[in-house]
Design a protein around this motif. Structure first.
Motif, short mmCIF file in Angstrom:
data_model
loop_
_atom_site.label_atom_id
_atom_site.label_comp_id
_atom_site.label_asym_id
_atom_site.label_seq_id
_atom_site.Cartn_x
_atom_site.Cartn_y
_atom_site.Cartn_z
N GLY A 53 0.85 -1.20 0.00
CA GLY A 53 0.00 0.00 0.00
C GLY A 53 0.87 1.23 0.00
O GLY A 53 2.09 1.15 0.16
N VAL A 54 0.21 2.41 -0.25
CA VAL A 54 0.94 3.67 -0.25
C VAL A 54 0.12 4.70 0.51
O VAL A 54 -1.07 4.51 0.77
CB VAL A 54 1.22 4.16 -1.69
N GLY A 55 0.76 5.79 0.86
CA GLY A 55 0.09 6.89 1.54
C GLY A 55 0.94 8.13 1.43
O GLY A 55 1.97 8.16 0.73
N LEU A 56 0.50 9.18 2.06
CA LEU A 56 1.23 10.45 2.04
C LEU A 56 1.59 10.85 3.46
O LEU A 56 0.78 10.71 4.39
CB LEU A 56 0.38 11.53 1.39
N TRP A 57 2.82 11.35 3.64
CA TRP A 57 3.25 11.93 4.89
C TRP A 57 2.64 13.32 5.03
O TRP A 57 2.19 13.90 4.04
CB TRP A 57 4.77 12.02 4.95
N PRO A 58 2.62 13.87 6.24
CA PRO A 58 2.04 15.23 6.40
C PRO A 58 2.69 16.27 5.52
O PRO A 58 2.05 17.25 5.13
CB PRO A 58 2.27 15.52 7.89
N ASP A 59 3.98 16.08 5.17
CA ASP A 59 4.65 17.08 4.32
C ASP A 59 4.46 16.79 2.84
O ASP A 59 5.08 17.43 1.99
CB ASP A 59 6.15 17.12 4.66
N GLY A 60 3.60 15.80 2.51
CA GLY A 60 3.33 15.50 1.12
C GLY A 60 4.20 14.41 0.54
O GLY A 60 4.00 13.99 -0.60
N ALA A 61 5.20 13.92 1.31
CA ALA A 61 6.08 12.87 0.81
C ALA A 61 5.31 11.56 0.70
O ALA A 61 4.35 11.32 1.43
CB ALA A 61 7.28 12.72 1.71
N LEU A 62 5.77 10.73 -0.22
CA LEU A 62 5.11 9.46 -0.47
C LEU A 62 5.53 8.43 0.58
O LEU A 62 6.72 8.27 0.85
CB LEU A 62 5.47 8.94 -1.86
N ALA A 63 4.58 7.73 1.21
CA ALA A 63 4.83 6.66 2.16
C ALA A 63 4.51 5.34 1.49
O ALA A 63 3.42 5.17 0.95
CB ALA A 63 3.99 6.85 3.41
N VAL A 64 5.47 4.40 1.51
CA VAL A 64 5.29 3.11 0.87
C VAL A 64 5.24 2.04 1.97
O VAL A 64 6.11 2.00 2.84
CB VAL A 64 6.44 2.81 -0.11
N TYR A 65 4.23 1.13 1.91
CA TYR A 65 4.07 0.08 2.90
C TYR A 65 4.57 -1.23 2.30
O TYR A 65 3.90 -1.83 1.46
CB TYR A 65 2.60 -0.06 3.30
N PRO A 66 5.76 -1.71 2.76
CA PRO A 66 6.32 -2.94 2.17
C PRO A 66 5.66 -4.18 2.79
O PRO A 66 5.05 -4.12 3.86
CB PRO A 66 7.79 -2.86 2.53
N SER A 67 5.87 -5.30 2.15
CA SER A 67 5.43 -6.57 2.72
C SER A 67 6.40 -6.96 3.84
O SER A 67 7.55 -6.54 3.87
CB SER A 67 5.40 -7.67 1.65
N GLU A 68 5.95 -7.79 4.82
CA GLU A 68 6.77 -8.19 5.95
C GLU A 68 7.90 -9.11 5.50
O GLU A 68 7.70 -9.99 4.68
CB GLU A 68 5.92 -8.93 6.99
N GLY A 69 9.08 -8.88 6.02
CA GLY A 69 10.20 -9.72 5.66
C GLY A 69 11.51 -8.97 5.78
O GLY A 69 11.54 -7.79 6.15
N TYR A 70 12.60 -9.70 5.52
CA TYR A 70 13.92 -9.12 5.59
C TYR A 70 14.43 -8.87 4.18
O TYR A 70 14.33 -9.73 3.31
CB TYR A 70 14.89 -10.06 6.31
N ARG A 71 14.93 -7.67 3.92
CA ARG A 71 15.55 -7.34 2.63
C ARG A 71 16.87 -6.65 2.91
O ARG A 71 16.96 -5.78 3.78
CB ARG A 71 14.62 -6.46 1.80
N LYS A 72 17.89 -7.07 2.22
CA LYS A 72 19.22 -6.49 2.42
C LYS A 72 19.27 -5.06 1.95
O LYS A 72 19.98 -4.23 2.51
CB LYS A 72 20.24 -7.35 1.68
#
Length: 520
Positions: free
Chosen positions: A372-391
């Motif tokens: 999913g995605v969303g916006l921060w209060p300052d207008g920046a893009l917030a990205v919701y990753p899937s659960e897990g470990y990524r290097k």
């Protein structure tokens, strides 16, 4: 008229006429009476007795210290002083002296007392050498006793060594058994010929007046080289004499040989640190103080704390569990430490920790779709990753955000993008409109000149002045760039000039601000 009792002085009453002659008469009587009196001398008293000249002469003839003494006919003995040569003797004393024994009488009494003492064999034991046989001794005493009562004492010197169960007859009286102090009849050979033995009559027996040498000791009970008297005769000891010294306890038994020790045997003290001995154990009198810890759960014991770090020996990380200090873990096979965060979901699925396989997904391929995605209060893009470990980095778990997801939170629509331009996969269809430029200047004064990048067609200025209110002015190509004010009486713009892509605005005074809008 009344008169006084002694001198007869007249005393006029209340009804009497006072006569001067009476007063004078009283005075004369008093004067005569005073003349016959003796003058008083200080320190002396008057007496009713008359002291005559004869008495004075008699007193003058008495010697100094003399008294009127008459010697009595008798007087008490107490007034007579006694000394060593002069004593009083009472009638009782005279009678006692007269009753004293004569020398002959005294001697007779003394002789009788001596004879009585010799015949008292209880207070004065007799002495005699024996005759008779080894089993039946005979003793003769002078004076001869008539009986042998309890307490009768006699010392005999046997003429032969005794046989078994010997007896003694004194001056022909009935024989009585000779026994030791314990009342045991003598065995043969106990009374040695020529040796004195003292006995006392007790009941029907003559008992030894002292124990003498007796006993059942054997040679091995007596120090080597020493002798002792026993029931079987004198014996010589064989018990060896040993040397003492210090015995130091060790892991094995220390055996000291049997014998008599002439010097002390010292067992060295053992220094037992109580803090290193279990509390249920006592060593050399010292009770241990180490608590015995029994397992709380099964055969487990909780560790005091846990730490993590590399071991200096090999540099490999280790998990260290601290056992409880100062305890003996009785029946404890494991030391445990509770860590709620030790969960397989908290570490990677490609890693096993202490035998537990992790379950946290490991994302290694690119293009991992965003949840999913969303916006921060300052207008920046917030990205919701899937659960897990990524290097992280290229090819190691990039997160993919689709245009549809971007459009859900941003105005990423074709109508907002210039025609022919693609942004994040969205191609715009917005056709170009007339050029526009806007500029706001605070506290402008004088001329404001700037380039707008296109050929202006209209310049519109909005003015704000705290002293003269709001105002506006514009100029366009359609009016030949002539200056027009909306509010002529409050005109604050002196000129608007356009040259190519350049615009110049000039004002009459300092203003709060103006906004210049340029349309192409």
């Amino acid at each position: 008229m009344q008169t006084t009792g002694n001198l007869g002085l007249k005393k006029p009453e209340g009804t009497d006429i006072v006569d001067i002659a009476d007063l004078n008469g009283n005075m004369d009587i008093l004067d005569n009476a005073v003349n016959g009196k003796v003058d008083k001398v200080t320190g002396k008293q008057l007496s009713t007795n008359d002291y005559t000249a004869a008495e004075k002469t008699k007193l003058g003839g008495i010697a100094t210290g003399a008294n009127n003494y008459t010697h009595p006919v008798t007087h008490p003995p107490a007034i007579i002083a006694q000394d060593a040569s002069n004593r009083f003797v009472t009638d009782t004393e005279k009678t006692a002296w007269n009753a004293k024994e004569t020398p002959a009488g005294a001697q007779a009494k003394a002789d009788a007392a001596v004879a009585a003492a010799k015949a008292d064999y209880i207070r004065q034991p007799g002495y005699a050498a024996t005759s008779g046989t080894a089993a039946a001794y005979i003793a003769v005493l002078t004076p001869a006793p008539t009986t042998t009562p309890d307490g009768f004492g006699i010392t005999i010197v046997p003429h032969v060594t005794n046989g078994a169960n010997p007896t003694l007859s004194v001056n022909g009286l009935a024989a009585a058994p000779l026994k030791d102090q314990k009342g045991v009849a003598y065995a043969a050979g106990k009374l040695i010929a020529g040796k004195p033995y003292a006995f006392r009559r007790v009941g029907t027996d003559f008992l030894a007046d002292s124990a003498g040498g007796s006993g059942n000791a054997v040679a091995g009970d007596i120090r080597a080289g020493k002798t002792a008297a026993t029931d079987v005769g004198d014996i010589t000891g064989t018990l060896q004499v040993q040397t003492g010294g210090t015995v130091t306890p060790g892991a094995t038994a220390v055996v000291k040989p049997a014998g008599i020790y002439d010097t002390a045997i010292t067992v060295a003290g053992v220094n037992v640190p109580a803090a290193k001995v279990l509390s249920d154990t006592t060593i050399a009198g010292t009770k241990g103080t180490i608590p015995i810890a029994n397992p709380v759960v099964s055969s487990h014991w909780a560790a005091n704390q846990v730490s993590y770090g590399a071991y200096s020996g090999d540099g490999i990380p280790y998990l260290y569990l601290q056992a409880p200090n100062g305890h003996f873990l009785n029946g404890v096979n494991w030391v445990r430490y509770r860590e709620p965060n030790f969960n397989s979901a908290y570490f990677r699925s490609d890693v096993s920790m202490f035998g537990v396989q992790g379950t946290l997904p490991v994302i290694t391929s690119g293009g991992d779709p965003a949840q999913g995605v969303g916006l921060w209060p300052d207008g920046a893009l917030a990205v919701y990753p899937s659960e897990g470990y990524r290097k992280g980095g290229s090819g190691a778990g990039e997160i993919k955000v689709s245009p549809v997801q971007l459009q859900s939170v941003t105005p990423l629509q074709p109508g907002n993008i210039r025609a022919g331009v693609m942004i994040f996969g969205v191609t715009g269809n917005l056709q170009p409109g007339p050029p526009y430029f806007e500029k706001t200047t605070q506290n402008p004064y004088g001329t404001d000149r700037f380039d707008v990048g296109f050929a202006p067609r209209l310049v519109y200025v909005v003015i704000n002045s705290s002293g003269r209110g709001n105002n506006s002015a514009y100029s366009s190509i359609d009016t030949g760039w002539g200056l027009t004010h909306n509010y002529g009486s409050n005109a604050m713009i002196s000129s608007i000039e356009v040259s190519g892509n350049s615009v110049s605005v000039a004002g009459f005074e300092t203003l709060n601000s103006w906004t210049i809008r340029v349309y192409g």
